[in-house]
Scaffold this motif. Structure first.
Motif, mmCIF file in Angstrom:
data_model
loop_
_atom_site.group_PDB
_atom_site.id
_atom_site.type_symbol
_atom_site.label_atom_id
_atom_site.label_comp_id
_atom_site.label_asym_id
_atom_site.label_seq_id
_atom_site.Cartn_x
_atom_site.Cartn_y
_atom_site.Cartn_z
ATOM 1 N N SER A 78 36.205 53.470 45.070
ATOM 2 C CA SER A 78 35.372 53.606 46.257
ATOM 3 C C SER A 78 34.117 52.730 46.217
ATOM 4 O O SER A 78 33.356 52.721 47.162
ATOM 5 N N HIS A 79 33.894 51.987 45.144
ATOM 6 C CA HIS A 79 32.700 51.157 45.028
ATOM 7 C C HIS A 79 32.953 49.754 45.559
ATOM 8 O O HIS A 79 34.091 49.307 45.689
ATOM 9 N N TYR A 80 31.856 49.046 45.814
ATOM 10 C CA TYR A 80 31.903 47.702 46.387
ATOM 11 C C TYR A 80 32.578 46.722 45.424
ATOM 12 O O TYR A 80 32.242 46.657 44.249
ATOM 13 N N GLY A 81 33.521 45.937 45.899
ATOM 14 C CA GLY A 81 34.157 44.872 45.130
ATOM 15 C C GLY A 81 35.316 45.306 44.260
ATOM 16 O O GLY A 81 35.932 44.472 43.597
ATOM 17 N N THR A 82 35.641 46.585 44.253
ATOM 18 C CA THR A 82 36.693 47.028 43.337
ATOM 19 C C THR A 82 38.084 46.627 43.791
ATOM 20 O O THR A 82 38.940 46.371 42.947
ATOM 21 N N SER A 83 38.327 46.546 45.077
ATOM 22 C CA SER A 83 39.672 46.171 45.522
ATOM 23 C C SER A 83 39.974 44.723 45.159
ATOM 24 O O SER A 83 41.082 44.411 44.704
ATOM 25 N N VAL A 84 39.000 43.845 45.313
ATOM 26 C CA VAL A 84 39.188 42.440 44.918
ATOM 27 C C VAL A 84 39.372 42.345 43.407
ATOM 28 O O VAL A 84 40.279 41.674 42.915
ATOM 29 N N SER A 85 38.527 43.031 42.679
ATOM 30 C CA SER A 85 38.599 43.001 41.228
ATOM 31 C C SER A 85 39.916 43.576 40.728
ATOM 32 O O SER A 85 40.531 43.029 39.811
ATOM 33 N N TYR A 86 40.355 44.669 41.318
ATOM 34 C CA TYR A 86 41.603 45.308 40.919
ATOM 35 C C TYR A 86 42.793 44.372 41.134
ATOM 36 O O TYR A 86 43.632 44.208 40.250
ATOM 37 N N ASN A 87 42.847 43.728 42.290
ATOM 38 C CA ASN A 87 43.977 42.851 42.605
ATOM 39 C C ASN A 87 43.962 41.569 41.776
ATOM 40 O O ASN A 87 45.000 41.164 41.236
ATOM 41 N N VAL A 88 42.819 40.922 41.658
ATOM 42 C CA VAL A 88 42.747 39.664 40.910
ATOM 43 C C VAL A 88 42.956 39.910 39.423
ATOM 44 O O VAL A 88 43.698 39.176 38.763
ATOM 45 N N ALA A 89 42.317 40.936 38.872
ATOM 46 C CA ALA A 89 42.482 41.232 37.449
ATOM 47 C C ALA A 89 43.920 41.637 37.142
ATOM 48 O O ALA A 89 44.468 41.252 36.115
ATOM 49 N N GLY A 90 44.539 42.382 38.036
ATOM 50 C CA GLY A 90 45.942 42.753 37.847
ATOM 51 C C GLY A 90 46.853 41.545 37.861
ATOM 52 O O GLY A 90 47.779 41.436 37.043
ATOM 53 N N PHE A 91 46.591 40.609 38.768
ATOM 54 C CA PHE A 91 47.399 39.386 38.835
ATOM 55 C C PHE A 91 47.211 38.536 37.582
ATOM 56 O O PHE A 91 48.185 38.034 37.014
ATOM 57 N N MET A 92 45.959 38.375 37.139
ATOM 58 C CA MET A 92 45.702 37.569 35.949
ATOM 59 C C MET A 92 46.292 38.236 34.703
ATOM 60 O O MET A 92 46.798 37.560 33.808
ATOM 61 N N LEU A 93 46.233 39.541 34.640
ATOM 62 C CA LEU A 93 46.822 40.271 33.520
ATOM 63 C C LEU A 93 48.333 40.110 33.515
ATOM 64 O O LEU A 93 48.946 39.938 32.460
ATOM 65 N N LEU A 94 48.924 40.111 34.683
ATOM 66 C CA LEU A 94 50.361 39.884 34.794
ATOM 67 C C LEU A 94 50.720 38.481 34.301
ATOM 68 O O LEU A 94 51.709 38.307 33.577
ATOM 69 N N LEU A 95 49.904 37.487 34.657
ATOM 70 C CA LEU A 95 50.141 36.129 34.162
ATOM 71 C C LEU A 95 49.988 36.047 32.646
ATOM 72 O O LEU A 95 50.731 35.323 31.985
ATOM 73 N N CYS A 96 49.027 36.781 32.101
ATOM 74 C CA CYS A 96 48.829 36.784 30.646
ATOM 75 C C CYS A 96 50.008 37.405 29.923
ATOM 76 O O CYS A 96 50.293 37.055 28.774
ATOM 77 N N ILE A 97 50.686 38.338 30.566
ATOM 78 C CA ILE A 97 51.832 38.995 29.939
ATOM 79 C C ILE A 97 53.098 38.164 30.124
ATOM 80 O O ILE A 97 53.865 37.959 29.184
ATOM 81 N N ILE A 98 53.315 37.664 31.327
ATOM 82 C CA ILE A 98 54.541 36.917 31.625
ATOM 83 C C ILE A 98 54.505 35.513 31.025
ATOM 84 O O ILE A 98 55.533 35.010 30.570
ATOM 85 N N GLY A 99 53.334 34.876 30.996
ATOM 86 C CA GLY A 99 53.215 33.505 30.493
ATOM 87 C C GLY A 99 53.792 33.293 29.103
ATOM 88 O O GLY A 99 54.603 32.388 28.885
ATOM 89 N N PRO A 100 53.434 34.105 28.114
ATOM 90 C CA PRO A 100 53.998 33.919 26.773
ATOM 91 C C PRO A 100 55.475 34.289 26.669
ATOM 92 O O PRO A 100 56.165 33.821 25.769
ATOM 93 N N VAL A 101 55.980 35.104 27.583
ATOM 94 C CA VAL A 101 57.372 35.542 27.506
ATOM 95 C C VAL A 101 58.320 34.447 27.994
ATOM 96 O O VAL A 101 59.444 34.330 27.490
#
Length: 111
Positions: A78-101
């Protein structure tokens, strides 16, 4: 009709952590200075897994920024900027996991 703004709070901190993670691997200035490369060279850790090519290790290490940003944003939606942070961080985390695989799968299929 009165519109309410989202409050600043702990969830907004996730946006700051996200920006720190992006700045960690961003090329700065005319000399393309990268904080991650500087730190890795300072402690004598190779930047790539195979000399000058392969897995870019600082990108995977940047998950140390993506994970807290993702979890903080998820907890305080419910705080300011969390939806952007949640989506971008989730995408980057997904790249960090899939990239080495991907090279491992390529090695298993074509090797």
């Amino acid at each position: 009709m009165i519109t309410q703004r989202k409050p600043l709070g702990l969830g907004t901190l996730s946006l700051l952590v996200l920006l720190m993670g992006l700045a960690f691997n961003f090329q700065w200035g005319k000399t393309n200075f990268m904080i991650s490369h500087y730190l890795f060279n300072l402690i004598n850790i190779p930047i790539y897994s195979n000399g000058t090519q392969g897995l870019h290790i600082p990108f995977v290490v940047a998950a140390l920024f993506w994970i807290p940003a993702f979890l903080i944003a998820k907890k305080n939606r419910s705080h300011y900027g969390t939806s952007v942070s949640y989506n971008v961080a989730g995408f980057m985390l997904l790249l960090c996991i899939i990239g080495p695989v991907i090279p491992v799968i390529d090695w298993m299929v074509n090797g």
